[in-house]
Scaffold this active site. Structure first.
Site, PDB file in Angstrom:
ATOM      1  N   ASP A 113     -53.574  54.051  14.063  1.00 45.76           N
ATOM      2  CA  ASP A 113     -53.471  55.327  14.801  1.00 45.76           C
ATOM      3  C   ASP A 113     -52.939  56.405  13.855  1.00 45.76           C
ATOM      4  O   ASP A 113     -52.502  56.117  12.746  1.00 45.76           O
ATOM      5  CB  ASP A 113     -52.490  55.164  15.973  1.00 45.76           C
ATOM      6  CG  ASP A 113     -51.135  54.649  15.492  1.00 45.76           C
ATOM      7  OD1 ASP A 113     -50.954  53.408  15.455  1.00 45.76           O
ATOM      8  OD2 ASP A 113     -50.281  55.461  15.085  1.00 45.76           O
ATOM      9  N   ASP A 154     -50.297  58.256  14.661  1.00 44.29           N
ATOM     10  CA  ASP A 154     -48.979  58.562  15.219  1.00 44.29           C
ATOM     11  C   ASP A 154     -49.133  59.749  16.193  1.00 44.29           C
ATOM     12  O   ASP A 154     -49.953  59.640  17.110  1.00 44.29           O
ATOM     13  CB  ASP A 154     -47.966  58.804  14.087  1.00 44.29           C
ATOM     14  CG  ASP A 154     -46.543  58.631  14.558  1.00 44.29           C
ATOM     15  OD1 ASP A 154     -46.304  57.717  15.373  1.00 44.29           O
ATOM     16  OD2 ASP A 154     -45.666  59.408  14.152  1.00 44.29           O
TER      17      ASP A 154
END
Ligand SMILES: CSC[C@H]1O[C@H](OP(=O)(O)O)[C@H](O)[C@@H]1O
Ligand SMILES: Nc1ncnc2[nH]cnc12
Length: 298
Positions: free
Chosen positions: A213, A215
């Site tokens: 991801d 974040d």
């Protein structure tokens, strides 16, 4: 890289989504007791291409343990007692860089430790020790990881700084931007104090971080969620396992002590005078520091 007189035994710490290793021949889950506490799970003893492997899921099977509840000392000590001479970590991480999108494998080489609720050393009152973690990962193991990635056609990003946060919540936007300003590349919750403890226990360490991801800093991407992480991890699990299959035989080709000195990290680390040492602590240190403590015994 094995220790003198001992063969290479590869310990693997499996992170989120990696609770078993397909292709581990003769896998046998065995409880390994540690005087430091309770390891996250039993350890799976097996082989890959005839090379001994010891696999420990750091959150336990079923992902029972959050990062702050992992007994990192017990895990590292148990892997050492199980014979490991090298430990390879496989971890899920968030990306702090636009050029490291989800799906990227990063060979981490530095850390910033922002954890604060964990016990970080095997040493303490009665046996004080200070090891160097200037270069916290083993460059020799890292070279083999890069070669194994090449063999299976996996693009590997070599080098990167891992920000270790306490969690369990993900970062605020301000924290994420702060870590980016610190030139960190990826963020996770587990590689510290793991890396420090493995250095104290005189084993080689390498960390393979799998980006799941962005974040919460990326303007074009949603803030991280567990569902997103699990989804990316499932898509990467087969690659992680193929990497392990290619890596383990390469590591075994290098018998003998680590040229970087991982296996002798305690040679100049203990400062407590032998007569001032606490016998109870020395007893607990038998696996971690037995090599130097035996040598110091009158
Ligand atoms: C389930 S997402 C957050 C969790 O995943 C990472 O763990 P690991 O390094 O064991 O893969 C991260 O550090 C968090 O603990
Ligand atoms: N964004 C993130 N922050 C902390 N740990 C993570 N593990 C995976 N993604 C993460």
């Amino acid at each position: 890289m094995g220790t003198p007189g001992n063969p290479v035994v590869v310990g693997i710490l499996g992170g989120s989504g990696l609770y078993s290793i397909d292709g581990l021949a003769d896998g046998d889950w065995r409880a390994v007791d540690s005087p430091w506490g309770t390891p996250s799970d039993a350890i799976c003893f097996g082989t890959v291409g005839g090379v001994p492997v010891r696999f420990l899921p750091r959150h336990g099977r079923g992902h029972r343990l959050p990062p702050s509840e992992i007994d990192f000392r017990a895990n590292v000590d148990a892997l050492k007692r199980a014979g490991a001479t090298i430990i390879v970590s496989l971890s899920a991480v968030g990306s702090l860089r636009g050029h490291l999108p989800p799906g990227t494998f990063v060979l981490v080489d530095q850390f910033i430790d922002r954890t604060f609720a964990r016990t970080k050393s095997f040493f303490g009152t009665g046996c004080v020790g200070h090891v160097s973690v200037a270069r916290p990962v083993c460059g020799h193991v890292g070279c083999h990881v890069a070669a194994a990635a090449g063999e299976i056609g996996l693009p590997l990003h070599e080098g990167g700084t891992y920000l270790a946060m306490e969690g369990p919540q993900f970062s605020t936007f301000a924290e994420s931007e702060l870590y980016r300003a610190w030139n960190c590349d990826v963020i996770g919750m587990t590689n510290m104090p793991e890396a420090k403890l493995i250095r104290e226990a005189e084993m080689c360490y390498a960390s393979i971080a799998m980006v799941t991801d962005y974040d919460c800093w990326h303007p074009d991407h949603d803030d991280v969620t567990v569902d997103q992480i699990v989804d990316v991890l499932h898509r990467n699990a087969a690659t992680a396992r193929a990497l392990v299959q290619a890596l383990v035989p390469r590591l075994a080709a290098h018998a003998g002590p680590c040229p970087q000195g991982c296996h002798t990290a305690l040679d100049h680390a203990l400062i407590t005078a032998p007569e001032a040492r606490d016998p109870a602590l020395l007893a607990r240190l038998d696996a971690v520091a037995g090599r130097v403590l035996k040598a110091a015994r009158p």
